[in-house]
Design a protein around this motif. Structure first.
Motif, PDB file in Angstrom:
ATOM      1  N   CYS A 142       0.821  -1.218   0.000  1.00 61.94           N
ATOM      2  CA  CYS A 142       0.000   0.000   0.000  1.00 61.94           C
ATOM      3  C   CYS A 142       0.852   1.265   0.000  1.00 61.94           C
ATOM      4  O   CYS A 142       0.473   2.273  -0.608  1.00 61.94           O
ATOM      5  CB  CYS A 142      -0.932  -0.003   1.207  1.00 61.94           C
ATOM      6  SG  CYS A 142      -2.279  -1.218   1.080  1.00 61.94           S
ATOM      7  N   ALA A 227     -12.037   5.031   3.585  1.00 62.32           N
ATOM      8  CA  ALA A 227     -11.779   3.611   3.360  1.00 62.32           C
ATOM      9  C   ALA A 227     -13.089   2.850   3.340  1.00 62.32           C
ATOM     10  O   ALA A 227     -14.086   3.290   3.926  1.00 62.32           O
ATOM     11  CB  ALA A 227     -10.861   3.054   4.444  1.00 62.32           C
ATOM     12  N   LYS A 275     -10.257  -4.870   1.047  1.00 61.89           N
ATOM     13  CA  LYS A 275     -10.436  -3.517   1.575  1.00 61.89           C
ATOM     14  C   LYS A 275      -9.986  -2.491   0.535  1.00 61.89           C
ATOM     15  O   LYS A 275      -8.967  -2.682  -0.137  1.00 61.89           O
ATOM     16  CB  LYS A 275      -9.627  -3.332   2.865  1.00 61.89           C
ATOM     17  CG  LYS A 275     -10.070  -4.232   4.015  1.00 61.89           C
ATOM     18  CD  LYS A 275      -9.157  -4.048   5.229  1.00 61.89           C
ATOM     19  CE  LYS A 275      -9.713  -4.742   6.464  1.00 61.89           C
ATOM     20  NZ  LYS A 275      -9.749  -6.215   6.326  1.00 61.89           N
ATOM     21  N   PHE A 277      -9.068   1.600  -0.264  1.00 63.73           N
ATOM     22  CA  PHE A 277      -8.638   2.863   0.329  1.00 63.73           C
ATOM     23  C   PHE A 277      -8.447   3.901  -0.774  1.00 63.73           C
ATOM     24  O   PHE A 277      -8.013   3.567  -1.879  1.00 63.73           O
ATOM     25  CB  PHE A 277      -7.297   2.699   1.058  1.00 63.73           C
ATOM     26  CG  PHE A 277      -7.286   1.631   2.112  1.00 63.73           C
ATOM     27  CD1 PHE A 277      -7.559   1.930   3.434  1.00 63.73           C
ATOM     28  CD2 PHE A 277      -6.995   0.310   1.781  1.00 63.73           C
ATOM     29  CE1 PHE A 277      -7.548   0.949   4.410  1.00 63.73           C
ATOM     30  CE2 PHE A 277      -6.973  -0.687   2.749  1.00 63.73           C
ATOM     31  CZ  PHE A 277      -7.252  -0.365   4.061  1.00 63.73           C
ATOM     32  N   ALA A 281      -6.040   8.094   2.161  1.00 63.46           N
ATOM     33  CA  ALA A 281      -6.272   7.247   3.330  1.00 63.46           C
ATOM     34  C   ALA A 281      -5.199   6.168   3.445  1.00 63.46           C
ATOM     35  O   ALA A 281      -4.722   5.871   4.551  1.00 63.46           O
ATOM     36  CB  ALA A 281      -7.654   6.613   3.254  1.00 63.46           C
ATOM     37  N   ALA A 282      -4.813   5.571   2.317  1.00 63.83           N
ATOM     38  CA  ALA A 282      -3.815   4.494   2.344  1.00 63.83           C
ATOM     39  C   ALA A 282      -2.504   4.976   2.947  1.00 63.83           C
ATOM     40  O   ALA A 282      -1.929   4.319   3.831  1.00 63.83           O
ATOM     41  CB  ALA A 282      -3.588   3.959   0.932  1.00 63.83           C
ATOM     42  N   ALA A 304      -7.502   4.755  12.095  1.00 64.66           N
ATOM     43  CA  ALA A 304      -8.513   5.522  11.366  1.00 64.66           C
ATOM     44  C   ALA A 304      -9.399   6.317  12.334  1.00 64.66           C
ATOM     45  O   ALA A 304      -9.747   7.475  12.064  1.00 64.66           O
ATOM     46  CB  ALA A 304      -9.370   4.587  10.522  1.00 64.66           C
ATOM     47  N   ILE A 311     -14.617   4.862   7.863  1.00 65.15           N
ATOM     48  CA  ILE A 311     -14.544   3.524   7.284  1.00 65.15           C
ATOM     49  C   ILE A 311     -15.962   3.030   7.050  1.00 65.15           C
ATOM     50  O   ILE A 311     -16.779   2.982   7.971  1.00 65.15           O
ATOM     51  CB  ILE A 311     -13.799   2.538   8.204  1.00 65.15           C
ATOM     52  CG1 ILE A 311     -12.335   2.954   8.379  1.00 65.15           C
ATOM     53  CG2 ILE A 311     -13.864   1.122   7.623  1.00 65.15           C
ATOM     54  CD1 ILE A 311     -11.545   2.025   9.284  1.00 65.15           C
TER      55      ILE A 311
END
Length: 357
Positions: A142, A227, A275, A277, A281-282, A304, A311
């Motif tokens: 990521c 996310a 998931k 993102f 956010a990642a 988060a 989320i």
């Protein structure tokens, strides 16, 4: 009496010495996790300062997956090609395979599959020097991803990619549309969410292009700290769970209780390996991640919450696959990781840079 007192004294001394050594080992472990996180953050700093080069990055952590990975890579590439044909050449993508110190030919098989599919430029393979854990592999992938959107998915292909990705994108885009239109248009956006599956099916022929454009386009999406987690919670009462051994279900419910105590119950399924993102956010979440193994997902939720990154949770189609690497003995390590998250963040032994967003 004196002999008994002496026995108690030596027993207490042995126990206290053991506990001190146990605490010392735990402390050194938490420090090593922090040092590794700091090094990874510095190493990947240039990635966060440059603009995205792809629309979508799919991160696949893999450990000894030479048998299952090729078929998953092939089906993933086929989906991405179909989506590019539907959305146009502006839809660019990459698959980031992170080999977590495999002892088989996982990395080689990934390269050969990419070559066979004529997708050498679309597949990148990172090899960790030693087996560090799924969390470490996901973090590496990521933080090195170049897409506006970053999808994490397991190498076993348990989650149906087409349905899962578009469901997560739909939920993510709807949230951004609702926010951008404000309270006056909130009811319309809400109706879109409630009728999501029907609308999602109507958009499949053209991919998610229309919805993403309505949300401001990929470039706008990438800058939103948001996310979206795939969820299997709706399957808990189905045969796939009821047929499991009692000891496994007991461990599952015990784990859920510990998760609730650490991060609350806002996310019902923290462990689903699917998931999505945004780029913002990642980078914000994974640069703070310390845990390397099973409970990194829970730590991401904790981070988060502290960074106020929303989320969302969306049901996905999931099928249990053979070859799970999770053993019952890992439950004890997972409990230790959850306790570590609770202690280290609440006592500020692990700090969060709140200016990250």
């Amino acid at each position: 009496m004196a002999v008994a007192a002496l026995v108690y004294f030596f027993a207490a001394a042995i126990v206290s010495t053991y506990l001190v050594e146990l605490f010392r080992g735990w402390w050194l472990w938490t420090r090593s996790l922090e040092n590794d996180r700091s090094r990874e953050e510095k190493r990947t700093l240039p990635n966060r300062s440059k603009p995205s080069t792809k629309r979508l990055s799919i991160v696949i952590p893999a450990y000894n997956e030479e048998k299952r990975l090729p078929s998953v890579l092939k089906s993933t590439l086929e989906y991405l090609v179909k989506r590019r044909d539907a959305e146009g050449s502006s839809f660019t993508y990459e698959i980031v395979v992170v080999d977590d110190g495999s002892t088989d030919q996982t990395a080689v098989k990934a390269w050969l599959c990419a070559k066979e599919m004529g997708a050498e430029d679309a597949v990148r393979v990172f090899q960790l020097q030693r087996n560090s854990g799924k969390g470490a592999a996901v973090r590496t992938g990521c933080l090195n991803a170049e897409g506006d959107l970053v999808l994490m998915m397991d190498a076993d292909g348990a989650t149906e990619l087409a349905h899962g990705l578009e469901a997560l994108e739909f939920s993510l885009c709807t949230r951004i549309i609702k926010k951008s239109k404000g309270k006056g248009e909130a009811s319309k956006a809400t109706s879109k969410v409630r009728g999501g599956q029907g609308e999602l099916r109507s958009k499949k022929r053209g991919g998610s292009r229309g919805l993403i454009q309505e949300a401001g386009g990929y470039a706008h999406l990438s800058k939103q700290p948001l996310a979206c987690f795939g969820s299997r919670a709706h399957l808990e009462q189905e045969d796939i769970v009821t047929k499991r051994k009692r000891i496994r279900n007991f461990a599952m419910h015990g784990f859920h209780l510990l998760v609730f105590l650490v991060v609350g119950g806002s996310i019902r399924d923290t462990q689903c390996g699917f998931k999505l993102f945004t780029r913002e956010a990642a980078f914000a979440l994974f640069q703070h991640q310390r845990l390397k193994r099973w409970c990194f997902d829970v730590e991401i939720i904790n981070i988060a919450k502290r960074l106020k990154v929303p989320i969302l949770e969306v049901q996905v189609k999931w099928e249990e696959k053979e070859g799970s690497k999770l053993k019952f003995t890992h439950v004890f390590h997972m409990a230790l990781e959850l306790l570590t998250v609770f202690v280290c963040y609440n006592l500020k032994l692990w700090r969060i840079k709140t200016a990250a967003l």
